[in-house]
Design a protein around this motif. Structure first.
Motif, PDB file in Angstrom:
ATOM      1  N   MET A   1      30.511  10.919 -27.061  1.00  0.00           N
ATOM      2  CA  MET A   1      30.344  10.295 -28.375  1.00  0.00           C
ATOM      3  C   MET A   1      31.272   9.100 -28.545  1.00  0.00           C
ATOM      4  O   MET A   1      30.901   8.067 -29.111  1.00  0.00           O
ATOM      5  CB  MET A   1      30.617  11.334 -29.466  1.00  0.00           C
ATOM      6  CG  MET A   1      29.563  12.443 -29.547  1.00  0.00           C
ATOM      7  SD  MET A   1      29.969  13.683 -30.787  1.00  0.00           S
ATOM      8  CE  MET A   1      29.940  12.698 -32.261  1.00  0.00           C
ATOM      9  N   LEU A   2      32.504   9.234 -28.024  1.00  0.00           N
ATOM     10  CA  LEU A   2      33.452   8.116 -28.097  1.00  0.00           C
ATOM     11  C   LEU A   2      32.960   6.919 -27.306  1.00  0.00           C
ATOM     12  O   LEU A   2      33.029   5.773 -27.756  1.00  0.00           O
ATOM     13  CB  LEU A   2      34.813   8.573 -27.583  1.00  0.00           C
ATOM     14  CG  LEU A   2      35.924   7.507 -27.571  1.00  0.00           C
ATOM     15  CD1 LEU A   2      36.194   6.997 -28.986  1.00  0.00           C
ATOM     16  CD2 LEU A   2      37.201   8.065 -26.946  1.00  0.00           C
TER      17      LEU A   2
ATOM     18  N   ILE B   1      30.155  -0.568 -30.965  1.00  0.00           N
ATOM     19  CA  ILE B   1      31.078  -1.570 -31.506  1.00  0.00           C
ATOM     20  C   ILE B   1      31.084  -2.829 -30.640  1.00  0.00           C
ATOM     21  O   ILE B   1      31.054  -3.963 -31.128  1.00  0.00           O
ATOM     22  CB  ILE B   1      32.498  -0.981 -31.610  1.00  0.00           C
ATOM     23  CG1 ILE B   1      32.520   0.143 -32.653  1.00  0.00           C
ATOM     24  CG2 ILE B   1      33.509  -2.059 -31.971  1.00  0.00           C
ATOM     25  CD1 ILE B   1      33.826   0.904 -32.695  1.00  0.00           C
ATOM     26  N   GLY B   2      31.101  -2.611 -29.313  1.00  0.00           N
ATOM     27  CA  GLY B   2      31.071  -3.761 -28.412  1.00  0.00           C
ATOM     28  C   GLY B   2      29.794  -4.561 -28.543  1.00  0.00           C
ATOM     29  O   GLY B   2      29.804  -5.796 -28.511  1.00  0.00           O
ATOM     30  N   GLY B   3      28.670  -3.845 -28.721  1.00  0.00           N
ATOM     31  CA  GLY B   3      27.403  -4.547 -28.894  1.00  0.00           C
ATOM     32  C   GLY B   3      27.372  -5.362 -30.165  1.00  0.00           C
ATOM     33  O   GLY B   3      26.871  -6.495 -30.194  1.00  0.00           O
ATOM     34  N   ALA B   4      27.920  -4.775 -31.250  1.00  0.00           N
ATOM     35  CA  ALA B   4      27.962  -5.514 -32.518  1.00  0.00           C
ATOM     36  C   ALA B   4      28.839  -6.750 -32.396  1.00  0.00           C
ATOM     37  O   ALA B   4      28.500  -7.832 -32.883  1.00  0.00           O
ATOM     38  CB  ALA B   4      28.486  -4.594 -33.621  1.00  0.00           C
ATOM     39  N   TYR B   5      29.972  -6.623 -31.723  1.00  0.00           N
ATOM     40  CA  TYR B   5      30.865  -7.770 -31.537  1.00  0.00           C
ATOM     41  C   TYR B   5      30.186  -8.853 -30.714  1.00  0.00           C
ATOM     42  O   TYR B   5      30.272 -10.052 -31.024  1.00  0.00           O
ATOM     43  CB  TYR B   5      32.149  -7.325 -30.858  1.00  0.00           C
ATOM     44  CG  TYR B   5      33.102  -8.460 -30.580  1.00  0.00           C
ATOM     45  CD1 TYR B   5      33.919  -8.966 -31.575  1.00  0.00           C
ATOM     46  CD2 TYR B   5      33.156  -9.046 -29.309  1.00  0.00           C
ATOM     47  CE1 TYR B   5      34.783 -10.011 -31.328  1.00  0.00           C
ATOM     48  CE2 TYR B   5      34.009 -10.099 -29.059  1.00  0.00           C
ATOM     49  CZ  TYR B   5      34.826 -10.574 -30.069  1.00  0.00           C
ATOM     50  OH  TYR B   5      35.665 -11.625 -29.816  1.00  0.00           O
ATOM     51  N   ALA B   6      29.494  -8.402 -29.651  1.00  0.00           N
ATOM     52  CA  ALA B   6      28.811  -9.375 -28.789  1.00  0.00           C
ATOM     53  C   ALA B   6      27.712 -10.097 -29.545  1.00  0.00           C
ATOM     54  O   ALA B   6      27.386 -11.248 -29.255  1.00  0.00           O
ATOM     55  CB  ALA B   6      28.221  -8.659 -27.569  1.00  0.00           C
ATOM     56  N   THR B   7      27.123  -9.411 -30.552  1.00  0.00           N
ATOM     57  CA  THR B   7      26.045 -10.032 -31.323  1.00  0.00           C
ATOM     58  C   THR B   7      26.567 -11.111 -32.250  1.00  0.00           C
ATOM     59  O   THR B   7      25.981 -12.188 -32.372  1.00  0.00           O
ATOM     60  CB  THR B   7      25.313  -8.962 -32.146  1.00  0.00           C
ATOM     61  OG1 THR B   7      24.772  -7.987 -31.245  1.00  0.00           O
ATOM     62  CG2 THR B   7      24.195  -9.592 -32.971  1.00  0.00           C
ATOM     63  N   PHE B   8      27.702 -10.833 -32.894  1.00  0.00           N
ATOM     64  CA  PHE B   8      28.182 -11.746 -33.913  1.00  0.00           C
ATOM     65  C   PHE B   8      29.265 -12.713 -33.423  1.00  0.00           C
ATOM     66  O   PHE B   8      29.409 -13.795 -33.959  1.00  0.00           O
ATOM     67  CB  PHE B   8      28.743 -10.963 -35.111  1.00  0.00           C
ATOM     68  CG  PHE B   8      27.696 -10.154 -35.815  1.00  0.00           C
ATOM     69  CD1 PHE B   8      26.768 -10.756 -36.633  1.00  0.00           C
ATOM     70  CD2 PHE B   8      27.628  -8.774 -35.634  1.00  0.00           C
ATOM     71  CE1 PHE B   8      25.804 -10.016 -37.286  1.00  0.00           C
ATOM     72  CE2 PHE B   8      26.663  -8.023 -36.278  1.00  0.00           C
ATOM     73  CZ  PHE B   8      25.739  -8.648 -37.113  1.00  0.00           C
TER      74      PHE B   8
END
Length: 264
Positions: free
Chosen positions: A25-26, A33-40
């Motif tokens: 889960m971690l 979180i990494g995917g969201a950062y990479a998106t924005f």
């Protein structure tokens, strides 16, 4: 193996499974979180890179065309050009986009002429000067506001120099207030914000951004409005209009008198 041993082993297996589940889960959470950062994140990075490029290109243009008069670090050169530290991108935008800079020679007032740089180069020069000293900037978006309010503000703050018609007028010592006919919205806003040459600075404490936009709306509308009274003779004001009416009236009266005398 006794029942108690089996129970302990089962408990350890369940603990390991629980830890493994939490670890999974971690990892999943970190991946999200990494995917969201990479998106924005790339947008900000791209903007920063674009800004850096503009500053770098602006510095090249400055070194080629401006350094002789304004100095290596834009600190100014005595009897040649003032310091540009703190003038902001708005001042550069006005002076360069109207062709006033680079100036060919020292004059009482530098006239508007064909710009030496295109819009992109002007933005690059403005970005460079902004980066080394900060200063006023022209806001993005629509620069027009309440036309009626603009008319009142223009008559109080601007008409004494630019005339009620915004056609400009003479000042002292060979200086003049230029006509606003060729001025764009950005030109007018930058002029009010920075006070070029003989013009006073209208900071946001003298004229708010909305009031500046209102003045721009009034000035630009005057360029397209038809004269309701007929021939406006360039909207030069009541005194020239009175002179024209008087001169034409006298001529008409003289010809009328001569015609009546001839008939008599």
């Amino acid at each position: 193996m006794t029942a108690s041993d089996a129970a302990r082993r089962g408990g350890r297996n369940r603990n390991r499974a629980g830890r493994l589940g939490r670890a999974v889960m971690l990892v999943v959470a970190l991946g999200l979180i990494g995917g969201a950062y990479a998106t924005f994140a790339p947008t900000g990075q791209a903007d920063e890179t674009s800004s850096s490029i503009a500053v770098r290109e602006g510095q090249k243009l400055y070194n080629e065309s401006c350094i002789t008069c304004h100095g290596q670090n834009a600190q100014g050169v005595k009897d040649r050009g003032p310091s540009l530290i703190g003038v902001g991108s708005a001042s550069v935008d006005f002076q360069v986009s109207t062709g006033r800079m680079p100036a060919a020679r020292q004059e009482a007032q530098v006239a508007r002429k064909q710009p030496a740089f295109n819009d992109e180069q002007t933005d690059q020069l403005a970005a460079y000067i902004q980066s080394i000293g900060g200063g006023p900037e022209i806001p993005d978006g629509n620069l027009r506001g309440d036309e009626a309010l603009g008319g009142e503000l223009f008559r109080v703050n601007c008409s004494s120099c630019h005339a009620f018609s915004s056609n400009g007028g003479a000042l002292s010592s060979g200086k003049y207030a230029p006509s606003l006919e060729p001025s764009s919205d950005r030109d007018i806003y930058a002029a009010m914000l920075t006070g070029p040459q003989n013009m006073p600075v209208f900071g946001d404490n003298q004229l708010t951004p909305d009031e500046k936009k209102a003045i721009i709306a009034y000035v630009q509308t005057q360029k397209t409005d038809a004269d309701p009274g007929g021939w406006g003779i360039g909207r030069t004001g009541p005194v020239p209009e009175m002179v024209v009416i008087f001169a034409i009236g006298i001529v008409v009266c003289l010809f009328g008198a001569l015609w009546i005398a001839g008939k008599s």
